[in-house]
Enzyme design. Structure first.
Site, mmCIF file in Angstrom:
data_model
loop_
_atom_site.group_PDB
_atom_site.id
_atom_site.type_symbol
_atom_site.label_atom_id
_atom_site.label_comp_id
_atom_site.label_asym_id
_atom_site.label_seq_id
_atom_site.Cartn_x
_atom_site.Cartn_y
_atom_site.Cartn_z
ATOM 1 N N CYS A 1 -43.826 6.573 2.042
ATOM 2 C CA CYS A 1 -44.624 6.337 1.845
ATOM 3 C C CYS A 1 -46.167 8.002 1.568
ATOM 4 O O CYS A 1 -46.557 7.979 0.640
ATOM 5 C CB CYS A 1 -46.221 5.795 2.920
ATOM 6 N N HIS B 1 -53.182 9.695 5.792
ATOM 7 C CA HIS B 1 -50.744 9.764 6.029
ATOM 8 C C HIS B 1 -50.614 10.962 5.038
ATOM 9 O O HIS B 1 -49.591 11.149 4.613
ATOM 10 C CB HIS B 1 -50.503 8.802 5.747
#
Length: 651
Positions: free
Chosen positions: A88, A154
């Site tokens: 990710c 993130h």
């Protein structure tokens, strides 16, 4: 040039679902509401861990995704769209910066690391998207766009949150990779005003709709990165029951809870589209739908693609991509031209008529796909590249890959072996063509190696502990120490025992111990420190140079080694810290390590060298001068040489 094929026919399932539409095909606004010279709004919806084969418009017959299928029918659907990574954070970095992850060293999911006994050590990697990067949000805000990030970030802890990266609004964006406490609110994300039992995906959409309402006069950029369908796999009970009833023998998708999460994701995409319709914004809003990496193969099937998240096969990085912009993107069009997530940055700049930052633009890796969307041309591209010098929890090993035309080559770094596939004939990557087409394999491998050199891609190193079974986790032995109250040459002693051992100092603490020196004159703006650290304890084993403008743990920067964790680190404030700049390396107790730390207060950076390895951190807090420096240990005992400090007033 990569191949390009466009079909005007939508899949039959789209035709069926269109008849059940709850939001209609966008209607062009008339009169003053439609301004052809006005830049479009941009809505970028990013799913997390959604597989290429998870939607009805990509052939899935188990998951019900009418809203996303309708979005495909109203715009362009891509069959060969790629994430820049199979995990990710690197892909998210590529979307925000327009650069391949190898260019800015953000090649691993943040918080990740490879197994201790693996054949290779992690390549050095960044722990955040650097503030120096000019994000797509910053480029759009510079030309008048309102900007919002609603959902998963993130890309670093504070001070690397969205509000410091060009976004006017940040909702739920933190360093975390999955929703702390799960999808049912209240959880541990501390979102304000939540309702008991509220579902996170629904709540994020509420926030997104409020932003659209507030900025309906535009232009606005809404980045909507849902946490769904990342683990934990938690669907709504009534939807799980629905999919339990839909299960039939022999089907490829067998997880009703995951299907329920996909269902809710689809419903919320529908809510966003309905809001654009209600505000008559649909005809002047570009909508992108994408996923950050392949589906997690333990909860979904990526078939016919091979493998899934964390692998360099197609299942790891081929993604669903849907783009809608009425009047410029023909409804029902389908493109098989390969595109990649680094293309979004220049594409959005192109749509917005925004120049971007000239210096940043020189390092953009992608190309605008606006000609492809408008069917006026095909982007020219040498190749698409991947670089993943790490192990993934899903089973992937360190590797790199390249796609040129229909051919894709994968290089596995553990043993250097190559695999070659013709994706036009073998999308499942079942037939390795390396032996049958050695010249093609050699050509693509040469291109891949040359690209890695151009972008300074970091490579993994052999692990001296490879193959060894990690020792059982030991019980933490906290040293029992009598705190030292005074010691010649030291000005601040906090929870620490300090003794001499020849020319060295032995520092021990049952907590966080500090032994600090206050120089006669503050140091800076550029100072270099040199010392040697020898951990004396087996577990835990650590030691740090501490420095800062105040003599308290929370105000000091620590630069040193976590021996048991096998990494060097720079962090600010108290431990544990979520804002670590770290460098994975093989470390052992009772061995001596030479540390060189260079501090540049004007630039706000700290750089530490251990042997021939280097790690750098951008400081979150402005410090004018170093007023204290010394030693720090955490529930351990370590030996340090005297610190050599060399300061200069200019670079």
């Amino acid at each position: 040039m990569l191949a390009h094929r466009v079909s005007q026919s939508a899949m039959m399932v789209l035709t069926i679902l269109a008849a059940c539409s709850r939001w209609s095909l966008p209607v062009m606004a008339e009169g003053p509401e439609r301004d052809s010279h006005r830049p479009p709004n941009v809505v970028f919806i990013l799913a997390d861990d959604l597989g290429w084969a998870d939607l009805g418009c990509y052939g899935n017959t188990f998951h019900q995704t009418p809203n996303l299928d309708r979005l495909a029918a109203q715009g362009m659907r891509f069959t060969d769209a790629y994430a820049a990574s199979s995990v990710c954070s690197p892909t998210r970095s590529s979307i925000m910066s327009g650069k391949y992850p190898a260019r800015n060293d953000l090649t691993i999911w943040l918080g990740g690391r490879s197994p201790a006994g693996a054949k290779l050590l992690d390549a050095p990697f960044a722990t955040e998207l650097a503030l120096e990067e000019v994000t797509i949000a910053e480029a759009l805000r510079a030309v008048g766009y309102a900007t919002a990030s609603v959902g998963k970030w993130h890309l670093g802890a504070e001070p690397f949150y969205p509000e410091h990266q060009g976004f006017d609004l940040n909702v739920a964006g933190t360093h975390a990779g999955s929703p702390a406490g799960g999808y049912f609110l209240p959880n541990q994300m501390n979102l304000p005003g939540v309702k008991q039992g509220e579902y996170l995906t629904d709540r994020l959409t509420d926030e997104a709709l409020a932003f659209i309402d507030a900025h309906r006069d535009g232009p606005f950029f809404l980045y909507l990165p849902y946490h769904a369908v990342h683990t934990p796999i938690q669907g709504k009970k009534e939807l799980i029951a629905l999919y339990e009833k839909r299960m039939t023998p022999g089907q490829k998708n067998t997880n009703p809870a995951y299907a329920a999460m996909v269902h809710t994701l689809d419903e919320n995409v529908g809510r966003v589209m309905a809001k654009l319709d209600a505000l008559r914004l649909a005809d002047r809003t570009a909508v992108f739908f994408f996923s950050d990496n392949g589906g997690y193969h333990r909860v979904t099937s990526n078939a016919p693609l091979r493998a899934g998240k964390g692998y360099s096969y197609e299942g790891g990085h081929r993604e669903p991509l849907l783009v809608r912009l009425p009047g410029r993107v023909e409804a029902g069009s389908v493109s098989s031209t390969p595109v990649v997530s680094v293309d979004f940055y220049p594409t959005i700049l192109d749509l917005a008529g925004a120049p971007g930052d000239p210096a940043h633009n020189t390092s953009l890796a992608g190309t605008s796909i606006v000609p492809l969307l408008e069917q006026t041309g095909v982007p020219e591209r040498e190749a698409i590249y991947w670089h993943f010098p790490h192990y993934s929890p899903q089973g992937g090993t360190p590797s790199g890959a390249i796609r040129v035309g229909d051919f894709k080559l994968i290089e596995f770094f553990e043993d250097g072996h190559l695999e070659l596939y013709n994706l036009a004939e073998d999308v499942g990557e079942a037939t390795d063509l390396v032996e049958a087409m050695p010249e093609m394999a050699q050509k693509l491998h040469g291109m891949l190696v040359a690209w890695r050199k151009r972008v300074d891609a970091k490579m993994p190193r052999p692990n001296p502990n490879a193959g060894r079974t990690p020792p059982p986790r030991r019980v933490r032995e906290v040293p029992q120490v009598v705190p030292t109250r005074e010691f010649p040459g030291f000005d601040v002693l906090t929870d620490v025992s300090l003794t001499r051992s020849g020319e060295a100092y032995v520092v021990a603490s049952s907590g966080t111990g500090l032994a600090l020196i206050e120089p006669d004159e503050p140091l800076g703006p550029t100072t270099t420190f040199r010392l040697r650290l020898t951990p004396r304890a087996q577990f835990p084993a650590n030691g740090f140079l501490a420095l800062g403008d105040a003599p308290t743990d929370e105000k000091l920067v620590k630069c040193g080694l976590f021996i048991g964790g096998n990494y060097a680190a720079i962090y600010e404030g108290s431990y544990p810290s979520h804002d670590l700049a770290k460098l994975t390396m093989a470390l052992r107790p009772e061995e001596a390590y030479d540390l060189t730390v260079r501090v540049d207060l004007d630039q706000g950076t700290v750089e530490m060298t251990v042997g021939d390895r280097r790690v750098t951190k951008k400081l979150s807090r402005k410090t004018a001068r170093i007023r204290y420096y010394g030693y720090a240990v955490i529930t351990t005992q370590s030996e340090f040489t005297a610190i050599e400090a060399t300061a200069s007033s200019r670079r």
